[in-house]
Design a protein around this motif. Sequence first.
Motif, PDB file in Angstrom:
ATOM      1  N   ALA A 112      58.374  11.476  53.369  1.00  9.95           N
ATOM      2  CA  ALA A 112      57.577  10.704  52.408  1.00  9.95           C
ATOM      3  C   ALA A 112      57.942  11.092  50.969  1.00  9.95           C
ATOM      4  N   VAL A 113      58.172  12.387  50.737  1.00 12.07           N
ATOM      5  CA  VAL A 113      58.562  12.856  49.404  1.00 12.07           C
ATOM      6  C   VAL A 113      59.926  12.280  49.021  1.00 12.07           C
ATOM      7  N   LEU A 114      60.876  12.295  49.966  1.00 13.77           N
ATOM      8  CA  LEU A 114      62.214  11.756  49.688  1.00 13.77           C
ATOM      9  C   LEU A 114      62.159  10.269  49.393  1.00 13.77           C
ATOM     10  N   GLU A 115      61.326   9.549  50.145  1.00 15.62           N
ATOM     11  CA  GLU A 115      61.173   8.106  49.915  1.00 15.62           C
ATOM     12  C   GLU A 115      60.581   7.834  48.531  1.00 15.62           C
ATOM     13  N   GLN A 116      59.583   8.617  48.163  1.00 13.76           N
ATOM     14  CA  GLN A 116      58.948   8.437  46.847  1.00 13.76           C
ATOM     15  C   GLN A 116      59.942   8.722  45.725  1.00 13.76           C
ATOM     16  N   ARG A 117      60.747   9.779  45.882  1.00  9.25           N
ATOM     17  CA  ARG A 117      61.746  10.108  44.863  1.00  9.25           C
ATOM     18  C   ARG A 117      62.771   8.989  44.725  1.00  9.25           C
ATOM     19  N   ALA A 118      63.168   8.404  45.852  1.00 10.34           N
ATOM     20  CA  ALA A 118      64.136   7.304  45.804  1.00 10.34           C
ATOM     21  C   ALA A 118      63.548   6.097  45.085  1.00 10.34           C
ATOM     22  N   LYS A 119      62.289   5.791  45.346  1.00 19.07           N
ATOM     23  CA  LYS A 119      61.643   4.661  44.672  1.00 19.07           C
ATOM     24  C   LYS A 119      61.547   4.881  43.167  1.00 19.07           C
ATOM     25  N   LEU A 120      61.347   6.137  42.763  1.00 15.83           N
ATOM     26  CA  LEU A 120      61.246   6.472  41.343  1.00 15.83           C
ATOM     27  C   LEU A 120      62.616   6.682  40.700  1.00 15.83           C
ATOM     28  N   LYS A 121      63.694   6.489  41.500  1.00 17.88           N
ATOM     29  CA  LYS A 121      65.073   6.662  41.041  1.00 17.88           C
ATOM     30  C   LYS A 121      65.315   8.063  40.482  1.00 17.88           C
ATOM     31  N   GLN A 122      64.763   9.034  41.188  1.00 21.33           N
ATOM     32  CA  GLN A 122      64.999  10.438  40.874  1.00 21.33           C
ATOM     33  C   GLN A 122      66.022  10.976  41.862  1.00 21.33           C
ATOM     34  N   ALA A 123      66.544  12.166  41.586  1.00 20.99           N
ATOM     35  CA  ALA A 123      67.423  12.824  42.550  1.00 20.99           C
ATOM     36  C   ALA A 123      66.628  13.040  43.835  1.00 20.99           C
ATOM     37  N   ILE A 124      67.257  12.808  44.968  1.00 22.01           N
ATOM     38  CA  ILE A 124      66.555  12.914  46.248  1.00 22.01           C
ATOM     39  C   ILE A 124      66.144  14.351  46.536  1.00 22.01           C
ATOM     40  N   PHE A 125      67.013  15.303  46.223  1.00 32.10           N
ATOM     41  CA  PHE A 125      66.727  16.697  46.515  1.00 32.10           C
ATOM     42  C   PHE A 125      66.582  17.501  45.233  1.00 32.10           C
ATOM     43  N   HIS A 126      65.642  18.439  45.237  1.00 36.39           N
ATOM     44  CA  HIS A 126      65.438  19.387  44.147  1.00 36.39           C
ATOM     45  C   HIS A 126      66.054  20.706  44.595  1.00 36.39           C
ATOM     46  N   PRO A 127      66.718  21.439  43.702  1.00 33.13           N
ATOM     47  CA  PRO A 127      67.346  22.705  44.114  1.00 33.13           C
ATOM     48  C   PRO A 127      66.362  23.707  44.722  1.00 33.13           C
ATOM     49  N   ALA A 128      65.098  23.625  44.357  1.00 33.30           N
ATOM     50  CA  ALA A 128      64.109  24.583  44.871  1.00 33.30           C
ATOM     51  C   ALA A 128      63.272  24.020  46.014  1.00 33.30           C
ATOM     52  N   ASP A 129      63.659  22.897  46.603  1.00 30.67           N
ATOM     53  CA  ASP A 129      62.928  22.369  47.763  1.00 30.67           C
ATOM     54  C   ASP A 129      62.948  23.389  48.893  1.00 30.67           C
ATOM     55  N   ALA A 130      61.886  23.372  49.698  1.00 28.20           N
ATOM     56  CA  ALA A 130      61.805  24.273  50.848  1.00 28.20           C
ATOM     57  C   ALA A 130      62.926  23.957  51.830  1.00 28.20           C
ATOM     58  N   ARG A 131      63.546  24.996  52.356  1.00 24.56           N
ATOM     59  CA  ARG A 131      64.636  24.817  53.310  1.00 24.56           C
ATOM     60  C   ARG A 131      64.204  25.136  54.741  1.00 24.56           C
ATOM     61  N   TYR A 132      63.011  25.687  54.887  1.00 29.02           N
ATOM     62  CA  TYR A 132      62.452  25.977  56.208  1.00 29.02           C
ATOM     63  C   TYR A 132      60.942  26.115  56.052  1.00 29.02           C
ATOM     64  N   GLU A 133      60.228  26.127  57.156  1.00 30.82           N
ATOM     65  CA  GLU A 133      58.759  26.234  57.140  1.00 30.82           C
ATOM     66  C   GLU A 133      58.367  27.580  56.526  1.00 30.82           C
ATOM     67  N   GLY A 134      57.518  27.552  55.511  1.00 31.78           N
ATOM     68  CA  GLY A 134      57.053  28.775  54.863  1.00 31.78           C
ATOM     69  C   GLY A 134      58.004  29.328  53.812  1.00 31.78           C
ATOM     70  N   ASP A 135      58.985  28.577  53.394  1.00 25.03           N
ATOM     71  CA  ASP A 135      59.953  29.018  52.385  1.00 25.03           C
ATOM     72  C   ASP A 135      59.218  29.261  51.062  1.00 25.03           C
ATOM     73  N   PRO A 136      59.364  30.449  50.468  1.00 25.16           N
ATOM     74  CA  PRO A 136      58.653  30.746  49.207  1.00 25.16           C
ATOM     75  C   PRO A 136      59.340  30.178  47.968  1.00 25.16           C
ATOM     76  N   ARG A 137      60.549  29.637  48.096  1.00 27.89           N
ATOM     77  CA  ARG A 137      61.331  29.157  46.952  1.00 27.89           C
ATOM     78  C   ARG A 137      60.562  28.157  46.065  1.00 27.89           C
ATOM     79  N   PRO A 138      59.908  27.120  46.626  1.00 25.32           N
ATOM     80  CA  PRO A 138      59.213  26.163  45.744  1.00 25.32           C
ATOM     81  C   PRO A 138      58.053  26.791  44.973  1.00 25.32           C
TER      82      PRO A 138
END
Length: 114
Positions: free
Chosen positions: A69-95
Amino acid sequence: MNPICRHCTKSKVNRPRGLCWSCYYTPGVKELYPSTSKYARRGVGNFTGSAPLPGAPTTAAPGTPEKLAVLEQRAKLKQAIFHPADARYEGDPRPLEFLKNKSRSAVPEMSCVA
């Protein structure tokens, strides 16, 4: 009748987008003309231009309905699909670390005047 290049209007078309060889490989010219192919990418998120980064990363794990849902929303807003700090696994503290550091840098330092 052979089509003429859309850019220089002098040479025969022999490259995609209705361009001649010289114009197609000249830096910056190819981006001026959209693809004429029926197989070109179309739909949400397929636009010409560089996309700005989203304002904040998502804590949703890859493959989850929340992440999709987040990726779809970003595409609709014409933003980059992925953010460098997006979570890469469940419980990822990066974001969360990114947001904490961002909020810390947004608050100006208070100096004490004696």
